[in-house]
Each structure stands twice: as structure tokens, then as C-alpha cells.
Design an enzyme around this catalytic site. Sequence first.
Site, PDB file in Angstrom:
ATOM      1  N   ILE A   8       0.881  -1.204  -0.168  1.00  0.00           N
ATOM      2  CA  ILE A   8       0.057   0.065  -0.163  1.00  0.00           C
ATOM      3  C   ILE A   8       0.723   0.953  -0.072  1.00  0.00           C
ATOM      4  O   ILE A   8       1.704   1.424   0.930  1.00  0.00           O
ATOM      5  CB  ILE A   8      -0.889   0.104   1.377  1.00  0.00           C
ATOM      6  CG1 ILE A   8      -1.631  -1.165   1.402  1.00  0.00           C
ATOM      7  CG2 ILE A   8      -1.781   1.198   1.292  1.00  0.00           C
ATOM      8  CD1 ILE A   8      -2.499  -1.397   2.560  1.00  0.00           C
ATOM      9  N   GLY A  10       1.500   5.573   0.146  1.00  0.00           N
ATOM     10  CA  GLY A  10       0.732   6.575   0.890  1.00  0.00           C
ATOM     11  C   GLY A  10      -0.071   6.375   2.240  1.00  0.00           C
ATOM     12  O   GLY A  10      -0.970   6.340   2.383  1.00  0.00           O
ATOM     13  N   GLY A  14      -4.096   9.435   6.192  1.00  0.00           N
ATOM     14  CA  GLY A  14      -5.358   9.521   5.483  1.00  0.00           C
ATOM     15  C   GLY A  14      -5.913   8.122   5.158  1.00  0.00           C
ATOM     16  O   GLY A  14      -5.694   7.048   5.870  1.00  0.00           O
ATOM     17  N   GLY A  16      -4.664   5.599   3.225  1.00  0.00           N
ATOM     18  CA  GLY A  16      -3.859   4.515   3.362  1.00  0.00           C
ATOM     19  C   GLY A  16      -3.510   3.797   4.862  1.00  0.00           C
ATOM     20  O   GLY A  16      -3.597   3.063   4.858  1.00  0.00           O
ATOM     21  N   SER A 135     -10.617   9.017  -8.083  1.00  0.00           N
ATOM     22  CA  SER A 135     -11.459   9.809  -7.488  1.00  0.00           C
ATOM     23  C   SER A 135     -12.876   9.942  -8.250  1.00  0.00           C
ATOM     24  O   SER A 135     -12.932   9.597  -9.432  1.00  0.00           O
ATOM     25  CB  SER A 135     -10.547  11.088  -7.505  1.00  0.00           C
ATOM     26  OG  SER A 135     -11.478  12.184  -6.883  1.00  0.00           O
ATOM     27  N   TYR A 148      -5.725  18.085 -10.909  1.00  0.00           N
ATOM     28  CA  TYR A 148      -5.935  16.918 -10.242  1.00  0.00           C
ATOM     29  C   TYR A 148      -6.924  15.928 -11.089  1.00  0.00           C
ATOM     30  O   TYR A 148      -6.735  14.758 -11.457  1.00  0.00           O
ATOM     31  CB  TYR A 148      -6.939  17.405  -9.190  1.00  0.00           C
ATOM     32  CG  TYR A 148      -7.286  16.080  -8.184  1.00  0.00           C
ATOM     33  CD1 TYR A 148      -6.279  15.451  -7.365  1.00  0.00           C
ATOM     34  CD2 TYR A 148      -8.515  15.629  -8.156  1.00  0.00           C
ATOM     35  CE1 TYR A 148      -6.536  14.279  -6.770  1.00  0.00           C
ATOM     36  CE2 TYR A 148      -8.806  14.571  -7.024  1.00  0.00           C
ATOM     37  CZ  TYR A 148      -8.040  14.107  -6.287  1.00  0.00           C
ATOM     38  OH  TYR A 148      -8.172  13.009  -5.544  1.00  0.00           O
TER      39      TYR A 148
END
Length: 280
Positions: A8, A10, A14, A16, A135, A148
Site C-alpha cells: 500500500i 501513501g 489519510g 492509506g 477519485s 487533479y
Amino acid sequence: MSNNVWFITGAARGMGVDLAKAALDAGHSVVATARDAAKVAQALGEHEKLLALSLDVTDASAALSAAEAAVEHFGSIDVLVNNAGNFYAGYFEEISDEQFRRQMETNFFGPLNVSRAILPFMRAQRSGHVITITSAAGIIGQEFCAAYAASKFALEGWMESLRYDLDPFGIHTTIVEPGFFRTELLVEGASSIWPELSIEDYAPRTEQTITAWKSMNGQQGGDPAKLGAALVTLAGLETPPLRFVAGADVVAGVEQKARLLLDQVDAHRGLSSSMDIDHA
């Protein structure tokens, strides 16, 4: 399966962190990475099935070293979660070229670097699962999200095509599209970076939008612990989904986008379908 090895990115803060905790709670082994392994250990604590590694996803050689260290420690990598990312917010003309490129380096080329490092191990074992967090902005363009959304749309196209590469080797792929979850994505200086440039025409909207984004931090409706548990459940399926829309807000948005696409096709169906070469 309760003995898979998860990798995993990140995982120091947050989403992760919650995902790593969910995988560990389910009995899996976890390789949790971030730029600073010490911060991973601080966020997750000590665990016999946890290996914390330092990894800057924009560094391809570091990704390879981390993948090799993971396999040396646990013997395999069964589930890769491309989670690391950040948010360069702003209107396009106010985002500098350097900012836009940094956005792509982290959010797009970062997952490519990590996947290139890990896929040879998955192919060798003829199994695996690549999960990439995109996202809602990866399927629905949004105001103040030019850089983004571009990075996340790019991930979506890559993942939709990657499935055909990997399917013959028994490797699954899943795109995850979260909505607003209560993570640190909107924390200024942590994951959110505001525009470097200032253009008078955009100034009032920029100021208003930054204020609005800041006010949303800590108020998001999504529970990242629930998302982590959901992804562990989906990864355990014999046939995991190609796409997982995470959050009621994204479900509504994707449904609206799907209807809009169909409406746009229908609006000019005759013209769109009249492009074939005429034959005598």
C-alpha cells in the site's frame, strides 16, 4: 483469504492508514509505504505482519527497491494498492506548468512506477490484484480541479486498458473512485496545494473557492475506515469488480454523468453516425 501480502502506498496518513489497518485486522500481511517509513510506523504502530518502507513513488528506482524488499520479507506481493497522491487545486491558467507536471508525476506516473516494479512478481506467480485509487474527479470533471482531474482521468484510462494486459496472467484490476471522505486530502500543506499564479479575472472565484474547500476539511461525510474494510472485502472476491464507486455522493454523480453521456450521444446521433465513407 487471510494470508495475502498487501503493498500500500501513501500509508502514513489519510485513507492509506485506514486501509492498512483493515488489511492487518483481516489477517493479511502489509507492506505500508510513504516518503518516511518512520511516519508509517507512527501511524500504524508495531505489528508482526507489518513492514514499513520509505518510498517516494515518483522515484522509479526506489519503487523497484521497495518491491524487492517486500518480496524478500514476505515472499510475494498479492495485492497492490496505488493510493499515494496529492491535490493541486486551482483554475487551469493559475496553475503553473511546474505545478501541473508535479501533479502528474505523483498522481499518474507514481502509480505507473510502482506497478512496473511489482507486476513482474505478480506475473511470475500468475496471480495478483492491482487496485488504483482514482477519485470522483477521475470520472467527473469538476471546477477548480483541472490538474487533479487530469491526473485521475489519466489513471482511469490506464487502468481500463491495463486489465487486458494482465487478465491472461490471472491478475485482477480494480479502479476505486472515492467521493468526499474525512481524510487529509484538503489539509493545506499536507495534500492540498494552492495555485502559484494569480490572474485578476480568476482572483475573486479563486479566493472564494479556496475558502470553501478549507471549510470542508473535517466535514466530509465518508468514513475512510469503512472504505478500507470494503476494499479488503472486494479484494477477497473470486472476481473483484473492475470499478468500485465509493460513496453515495459519487454514486449519484456517476449516474448523472452516465445519463449525460447518453443524452449527448442521442442529441446528435444522426450526425455522429453519418461519418462513413460513401461507396458508389
